[in-house]
Design an enzyme around this catalytic site. Structure first.
Site, PDB file in Angstrom:
ATOM      1  N   CYS A   1       0.608  -1.051   0.176  1.00  0.00           N
ATOM      2  CA  CYS A   1      -0.091  -0.022  -0.177  1.00  0.00           C
ATOM      3  C   CYS A   1       1.159   1.079  -0.054  1.00  0.00           C
ATOM      4  O   CYS A   1       0.905   2.256  -0.059  1.00  0.00           O
ATOM      5  CB  CYS A   1      -1.078  -0.213   1.060  1.00  0.00           C
ATOM      6  SG  CYS A   1      -0.865   0.071   2.396  1.00  0.00           S
TER       7      CYS A   1
ATOM      8  N   ASP B   1       3.139   2.262   2.113  1.00  0.00           N
ATOM      9  CA  ASP B   1       3.647   2.859   3.698  1.00  0.00           C
ATOM     10  C   ASP B   1       5.453   3.256   3.520  1.00  0.00           C
ATOM     11  O   ASP B   1       5.161   2.528   3.661  1.00  0.00           O
ATOM     12  CB  ASP B   1       3.342   2.508   4.514  1.00  0.00           C
ATOM     13  CG  ASP B   1       0.984   1.759   3.856  1.00  0.00           C
ATOM     14  OD1 ASP B   1       0.591   2.545   3.872  1.00  0.00           O
ATOM     15  OD2 ASP B   1       1.258   1.053   5.179  1.00  0.00           O
TER      16      ASP B   1
ATOM     17  N   CYS C   1      -1.184   4.574   5.505  1.00  0.00           N
ATOM     18  CA  CYS C   1      -2.423   3.919   5.343  1.00  0.00           C
ATOM     19  C   CYS C   1      -3.069   4.148   6.770  1.00  0.00           C
ATOM     20  O   CYS C   1      -2.202   3.971   7.846  1.00  0.00           O
ATOM     21  CB  CYS C   1      -3.258   2.721   5.512  1.00  0.00           C
ATOM     22  SG  CYS C   1      -2.246   1.630   5.807  1.00  0.00           S
TER      23      CYS C   1
ATOM     24  N   CYS D   1       0.924  -3.907   6.631  1.00  0.00           N
ATOM     25  CA  CYS D   1       0.993  -2.387   7.256  1.00  0.00           C
ATOM     26  C   CYS D   1       1.608  -2.669   9.051  1.00  0.00           C
ATOM     27  O   CYS D   1       2.764  -1.988   8.874  1.00  0.00           O
ATOM     28  CB  CYS D   1      -0.232  -1.785   7.974  1.00  0.00           C
ATOM     29  SG  CYS D   1      -1.358  -2.219   5.647  1.00  0.00           S
TER      30      CYS D   1
HETATM   31 ZN   LIG Z   1      -1.043  -0.243   4.569  1.00  0.00          ZN
END
Ligand SMILES: [Zn+2]
Length: 122
Positions: A33, A35, A58, A102
């Protein structure tokens, strides 16, 4: 989908920012994502006196960064090194399975910062 603790740390992240002349800096990222997490450490007598973080990512990445800073402050270097990603996720009462990658950044970034500290101070 997210626990109250995750929402709390996401809405009011603790220890956001940078430390000037940090004793150690760690940076990690994940491709899925996008990050990116950066952690700054202040260490005195082998104890983590202060931790700050900057995270572009995120909500789960921000919440876990915030939580890991709170968990690391006051610990010795060695105690912080055995802090796991699972422990961070547990402290937040869990994360949705899709967001575990994450949470896997937070302790990794902390460990990178400690490694950096050790390299500079050995
Ligand atoms: Zn993430």
């Amino acid at each position: 989908m997210y626990t109250d603790k995750v929402m709390d740390h996401f809405s009011n992240p603790r220890n956001v920012g940078e430390i000037d002349n940090a004793d150690g800096v760690g940076e990690v990222g994940n491709a899925s994502c996008g990050d990116i997490m950066k952690i700054f450490l202040k260490v005195e007598d082998n104890i983590i006196k202060d931790v700050k973080f900057k995270t572009f990512g995120c909500g789960a990445a921000i919440a876990t960064s915030s939580m890991v800073t709170e968990m690391a402050i006051g610990k010795t270097i060695d105690e912080a090194l055995i802090l796991t990603n699972e422990a961070v996720a547990e402290a937040l009462d869990g994360l949705p399975p899709a967001k575990m990658h994450c949470s896997n950044l937070a302790a990794d970034a902390l460990h990178e910062a400690i490694k950096d500290y050790k390299e500079q101070h050995s």
